[in-house]
Design a protein around this motif. Structure first.
Motif, PDB file in Angstrom:
ATOM      1  N   ALA A 168       0.841  -1.208   0.000  1.00 30.48           N
ATOM      2  CA  ALA A 168       0.000   0.000   0.000  1.00 30.48           C
ATOM      3  C   ALA A 168       0.873   1.254   0.000  1.00 30.48           C
ATOM      4  O   ALA A 168       0.615   2.208  -0.753  1.00 30.48           O
ATOM      5  CB  ALA A 168      -0.918  -0.006   1.222  1.00 30.48           C
ATOM      6  N   LYS A 169       1.903   1.249   0.808  1.00 31.95           N
ATOM      7  CA  LYS A 169       2.806   2.398   0.885  1.00 31.95           C
ATOM      8  C   LYS A 169       3.479   2.632  -0.463  1.00 31.95           C
ATOM      9  O   LYS A 169       3.577   3.764  -0.946  1.00 31.95           O
ATOM     10  CB  LYS A 169       3.864   2.173   1.967  1.00 31.95           C
ATOM     11  CG  LYS A 169       4.793   3.357   2.205  1.00 31.95           C
ATOM     12  CD  LYS A 169       5.767   3.065   3.343  1.00 31.95           C
ATOM     13  CE  LYS A 169       6.553   4.309   3.734  1.00 31.95           C
ATOM     14  NZ  LYS A 169       7.316   4.894   2.626  1.00 31.95           N
ATOM     15  N   TYR A 170       3.913   1.543  -1.100  1.00 35.30           N
ATOM     16  CA  TYR A 170       4.578   1.673  -2.391  1.00 35.30           C
ATOM     17  C   TYR A 170       3.617   2.229  -3.444  1.00 35.30           C
ATOM     18  O   TYR A 170       3.975   3.118  -4.230  1.00 35.30           O
ATOM     19  CB  TYR A 170       5.133   0.321  -2.840  1.00 35.30           C
ATOM     20  CG  TYR A 170       5.867   0.414  -4.155  1.00 35.30           C
ATOM     21  CD1 TYR A 170       7.173   0.888  -4.200  1.00 35.30           C
ATOM     22  CD2 TYR A 170       5.234   0.071  -5.354  1.00 35.30           C
ATOM     23  CE1 TYR A 170       7.848   1.016  -5.412  1.00 35.30           C
ATOM     24  CE2 TYR A 170       5.901   0.192  -6.566  1.00 35.30           C
ATOM     25  CZ  TYR A 170       7.200   0.669  -6.588  1.00 35.30           C
ATOM     26  OH  TYR A 170       7.857   0.810  -7.785  1.00 35.30           O
ATOM     27  N   ILE A 171       2.388   1.715  -3.463  1.00 35.86           N
ATOM     28  CA  ILE A 171       1.392   2.187  -4.444  1.00 35.86           C
ATOM     29  C   ILE A 171       1.077   3.666  -4.214  1.00 35.86           C
ATOM     30  O   ILE A 171       1.030   4.463  -5.159  1.00 35.86           O
ATOM     31  CB  ILE A 171       0.113   1.333  -4.373  1.00 35.86           C
ATOM     32  CG1 ILE A 171       0.404  -0.104  -4.844  1.00 35.86           C
ATOM     33  CG2 ILE A 171      -1.008   1.947  -5.214  1.00 35.86           C
ATOM     34  CD1 ILE A 171      -0.695  -1.108  -4.507  1.00 35.86           C
ATOM     35  N   LYS A 175       1.930   5.366  -7.460  1.00 35.74           N
ATOM     36  CA  LYS A 175       0.753   5.494  -8.332  1.00 35.74           C
ATOM     37  C   LYS A 175      -0.458   5.875  -7.484  1.00 35.74           C
ATOM     38  O   LYS A 175      -1.407   5.100  -7.325  1.00 35.74           O
ATOM     39  CB  LYS A 175       0.488   4.181  -9.085  1.00 35.74           C
ATOM     40  CG  LYS A 175       1.447   3.916 -10.246  1.00 35.74           C
ATOM     41  CD  LYS A 175       1.094   2.645 -10.990  1.00 35.74           C
ATOM     42  CE  LYS A 175      -0.042   2.810 -11.969  1.00 35.74           C
ATOM     43  NZ  LYS A 175       0.386   3.473 -13.233  1.00 35.74           N
ATOM     44  N   PRO A 176      -0.411   7.088  -6.912  1.00 34.81           N
ATOM     45  CA  PRO A 176      -1.452   7.488  -5.942  1.00 34.81           C
ATOM     46  C   PRO A 176      -2.854   7.629  -6.522  1.00 34.81           C
ATOM     47  O   PRO A 176      -3.827   7.636  -5.779  1.00 34.81           O
ATOM     48  CB  PRO A 176      -0.936   8.836  -5.422  1.00 34.81           C
ATOM     49  CG  PRO A 176      -0.046   9.352  -6.508  1.00 34.81           C
ATOM     50  CD  PRO A 176       0.591   8.144  -7.113  1.00 34.81           C
ATOM     51  N   ASP A 177      -2.965   7.714  -7.854  1.00 31.10           N
ATOM     52  CA  ASP A 177      -4.291   7.874  -8.479  1.00 31.10           C
ATOM     53  C   ASP A 177      -4.714   6.631  -9.241  1.00 31.10           C
ATOM     54  O   ASP A 177      -5.556   6.694 -10.135  1.00 31.10           O
ATOM     55  CB  ASP A 177      -4.268   9.099  -9.418  1.00 31.10           C
ATOM     56  CG  ASP A 177      -3.952  10.381  -8.666  1.00 31.10           C
ATOM     57  OD1 ASP A 177      -4.498  10.562  -7.551  1.00 31.10           O
ATOM     58  OD2 ASP A 177      -3.138  11.183  -9.174  1.00 31.10           O
ATOM     59  N   SER A 178      -4.134   5.496  -8.883  1.00 32.98           N
ATOM     60  CA  SER A 178      -4.399   4.265  -9.635  1.00 32.98           C
ATOM     61  C   SER A 178      -5.697   3.586  -9.216  1.00 32.98           C
ATOM     62  O   SER A 178      -6.289   3.901  -8.182  1.00 32.98           O
ATOM     63  CB  SER A 178      -3.237   3.298  -9.463  1.00 32.98           C
ATOM     64  OG  SER A 178      -3.066   2.979  -8.094  1.00 32.98           O
ATOM     65  N   ALA A 233      -8.521  -1.706 -14.046  1.00 33.19           N
ATOM     66  CA  ALA A 233      -7.466  -1.442 -13.062  1.00 33.19           C
ATOM     67  C   ALA A 233      -6.098  -1.342 -13.741  1.00 33.19           C
ATOM     68  O   ALA A 233      -5.820  -2.044 -14.712  1.00 33.19           O
ATOM     69  CB  ALA A 233      -7.446  -2.547 -12.018  1.00 33.19           C
ATOM     70  N   ASP A 234      -5.240  -0.450 -13.199  1.00 34.89           N
ATOM     71  CA  ASP A 234      -3.881  -0.330 -13.721  1.00 34.89           C
ATOM     72  C   ASP A 234      -2.831  -0.774 -12.694  1.00 34.89           C
ATOM     73  O   ASP A 234      -1.637  -0.639 -12.910  1.00 34.89           O
ATOM     74  CB  ASP A 234      -3.592   1.091 -14.212  1.00 34.89           C
ATOM     75  CG  ASP A 234      -3.865   2.150 -13.157  1.00 34.89           C
ATOM     76  OD1 ASP A 234      -4.359   1.822 -12.062  1.00 34.89           O
ATOM     77  OD2 ASP A 234      -3.583   3.336 -13.427  1.00 34.89           O
ATOM     78  N   TRP A 257      -2.786  -7.723 -20.766  1.00 32.78           N
ATOM     79  CA  TRP A 257      -3.023  -6.770 -19.654  1.00 32.78           C
ATOM     80  C   TRP A 257      -1.679  -6.474 -18.989  1.00 32.78           C
ATOM     81  O   TRP A 257      -0.992  -7.389 -18.543  1.00 32.78           O
ATOM     82  CB  TRP A 257      -3.998  -7.415 -18.665  1.00 32.78           C
ATOM     83  CG  TRP A 257      -4.434  -6.517 -17.543  1.00 32.78           C
ATOM     84  CD1 TRP A 257      -4.560  -5.165 -17.574  1.00 32.78           C
ATOM     85  CD2 TRP A 257      -4.843  -6.930 -16.236  1.00 32.78           C
ATOM     86  NE1 TRP A 257      -5.016  -4.696 -16.357  1.00 32.78           N
ATOM     87  CE2 TRP A 257      -5.196  -5.766 -15.517  1.00 32.78           C
ATOM     88  CE3 TRP A 257      -4.940  -8.173 -15.591  1.00 32.78           C
ATOM     89  CZ2 TRP A 257      -5.638  -5.804 -14.192  1.00 32.78           C
ATOM     90  CZ3 TRP A 257      -5.397  -8.210 -14.291  1.00 32.78           C
ATOM     91  CH2 TRP A 257      -5.734  -7.036 -13.593  1.00 32.78           C
ATOM     92  N   LYS A 258      -1.328  -5.194 -18.960  1.00 28.39           N
ATOM     93  CA  LYS A 258      -0.016  -4.815 -18.420  1.00 28.39           C
ATOM     94  C   LYS A 258      -0.138  -3.774 -17.296  1.00 28.39           C
ATOM     95  O   LYS A 258       0.339  -2.650 -17.428  1.00 28.39           O
ATOM     96  CB  LYS A 258       0.866  -4.273 -19.545  1.00 28.39           C
ATOM     97  CG  LYS A 258       1.169  -5.299 -20.634  1.00 28.39           C
ATOM     98  CD  LYS A 258       2.139  -4.772 -21.659  1.00 28.39           C
ATOM     99  CE  LYS A 258       2.390  -5.770 -22.770  1.00 28.39           C
ATOM    100  NZ  LYS A 258       2.946  -7.048 -22.297  1.00 28.39           N
ATOM    101  N   PRO A 259      -0.781  -4.135 -16.194  1.00 27.84           N
ATOM    102  CA  PRO A 259      -0.840  -3.221 -15.055  1.00 27.84           C
ATOM    103  C   PRO A 259       0.487  -3.257 -14.291  1.00 27.84           C
ATOM    104  O   PRO A 259       1.354  -4.083 -14.583  1.00 27.84           O
ATOM    105  CB  PRO A 259      -1.952  -3.825 -14.193  1.00 27.84           C
ATOM    106  CG  PRO A 259      -1.808  -5.307 -14.436  1.00 27.84           C
ATOM    107  CD  PRO A 259      -1.395  -5.435 -15.885  1.00 27.84           C
ATOM    108  N   MET A 260       0.662  -2.361 -13.302  1.00 29.31           N
ATOM    109  CA  MET A 260       1.724  -2.561 -12.326  1.00 29.31           C
ATOM    110  C   MET A 260       1.333  -3.831 -11.574  1.00 29.31           C
ATOM    111  O   MET A 260       0.287  -3.882 -10.947  1.00 29.31           O
ATOM    112  CB  MET A 260       1.825  -1.390 -11.348  1.00 29.31           C
ATOM    113  CG  MET A 260       2.850  -1.618 -10.241  1.00 29.31           C
ATOM    114  SD  MET A 260       2.647  -0.489  -8.839  1.00 29.31           S
ATOM    115  CE  MET A 260       3.425   0.977  -9.458  1.00 29.31           C
TER     116      MET A 260
END
Length: 409
Positions: A168-171, A175-178, A233-234, A257-260
């Motif tokens: 969660a911290k990393y996201i 990518k705060p708006d993911s 979702a990304d 599909w290529k999300p993080m």
């Protein structure tokens, strides 16, 4: 002649006193079932068959490590008798095997039984019997968060809630708006990591736009992956055991599909997960690490990994050196040896737990630098630090700082 007899009598008396004086030292030896002057009998339960059979490599490595310990004289002169049974990753079978180990084989304790549901099924039994369920092979928080109610159950690897918080911290930082999609095993294991992820996201937990659970009895997670991709979702968080984690990575590739893509730590083995998933599909996948990766050239000249390599050469030549499970098995066995050395000749179940709860800055030769093991009577989580890593298509590459994931920390 009389004088000689007197001297012999005096000497005998002196020896007698010495023997009496030595008696209390011998009396300090305290044994519970499973221990003699020459042996320590240890139980283990592992899925050698079934959907999580990839993990069996852990117990095979542990067996090899105890072979090494025994060849070098044992622990305080005692050889380790490692008795490991298959439960097929089925909780009812786990209960059956735990009873067999405790009541029939009379082991001192059960070491590294694997699986969240499996360990949950025997937790009450083990604590009622006052037999250690030691260093369980699962990161479920319940196996370390309450030493008062489960004083004979202790975790080993970082717990799932802490791991979820780290993701969660990393996201949030990157990518705060993911929009986040989550695949999770529909049991305590999957739900535990998902809770950590949600807790870590806090007020932004609504970033999770899709969740799909799966049962271990299902043949594939293809339908779940189609559903998650359609959510838009990304970021994809893959909370699955090796077989299903590999399926999910491969299916994402098939779908284009290529999300993080973040895969949980228990399924980031290059050999057991990334290769079956297809290395090209796995390229760019993120995870966490606390153990050195044997496939990473960073550790080519590392003294600790050289020791591991020498161990594999001599005691487990057929073991998979690309798998994180061989490093995991080696490290967990090393931890147990440390505890048993500390226990000395007081090999009671209570003292084993006392020593397990008294690890102070223990640094194993395969832990990532900066990560140490610490426990106390109120802290049953030996490892609570991790570092992010990225798969480059061939190997994992560490990046960023060592992150502490202590609950409430």
């Amino acid at each position: 002649m009389a004088r000689t007899a007197q001297r012999l009598g005096a000497l005998a008396a002196t020896l007698g006193i010495a023997a009496l004086a030595a008696a209390p030292a011998w009396a300090q030896k305290k044994y519970d079932p499973g221990v003699t002057d020459t042996e320590i009998k240890i139980g283990n339960i592992m899925p050698y068959s079934g959907p999580a059979s990839a993990y069996a490599l852990i117990a095979k490595t542990q067996k090899a490590y105890f072979d090494k310990v025994n060849a070098e004289g044992g622990i305080n002169g005692r050889k380790v008798n490692f008795i490991s049974y298959d439960d097929g990753y089925s909780p009812p079978k786990t209960v059956e095997q735990a009873r067999k180990l405790v009541e029939s084989d009379e082991v001192l304790f059960i070491f590294q039984p694997l699986g969240t549901a499996s360990n949950a099924a025997i937790q009450k039994y083990m604590n009622a019997k006052k037999v250690p369920q030691l260093f369980v092979a699962t990161g479920a928080t319940r196996f370390g968060d309450n030493p008062k109610t489960s004083p004979y159950t202790m975790g080993w690897q970082p717990n799932y809630q802490s791991e979820g918080r780290i993701y969660a911290k990393y996201i949030l930082d990157n990518k705060p708006d993911s929009k986040i999609a989550v695949l999770f095993q529909n049991d305590d294991y999957g739900k535990d990591l998902l809770k950590g992820l949600k807790d870590g996201l806090g007020a932004k937990a609504s970033m999770i736009v899709a969740e799909a659970g799966y049962e271990v009895s299902e043949p594939t997670v293809d339908s779940q992956m189609v559903k998650l991709q359609s959510s838009g979702a990304d970021v994809f968080v893959n909370v699955a055991t090796p077989k299903f984690a590999a399926q999910a990575i491969r299916k994402a590739g098939d779908l284009g599909w290529k999300p993080m893509h973040i895969v949980n730590n228990v399924s980031n083995s290059a050999g057991s997960v990334m290769k079956p998933a297809g290395l090209e599909n796995a390229k760019g996948v993120l995870s966490t690490a606390y153990l050195k990766d044997a496939t990473d050239p960073t550790w080519k000249d590392d003294a600790g990994m050289k020791e591991w390599t020498a161990f594999m050469d001599k005691y487990f030549p057929d073991g998979d050196r690309t798998s994180s499970f061989t490093v995991y098995g080696y490290a967990s066995a090393q931890t147990l040896v440390q505890v048993l050395k500390q226990a000395g000749d007081d090999l009671t179940r209570d003292n084993v737990m006392k020593q397990a709860a008294n690890l102070k800055n223990v640094s194993l030769n395969v832990l990532i630098p900066g990560i140490t093991m610490n426990t106390s009577p109120t802290d049953f989580f030996p490892i609570e630090q991790m570092q992010m890593q990225k798969f480059d298509g061939e190997k994992w590459q560490l990046f960023g700082p060592v992150i502490s994931g202590e609950l409430g920390g």
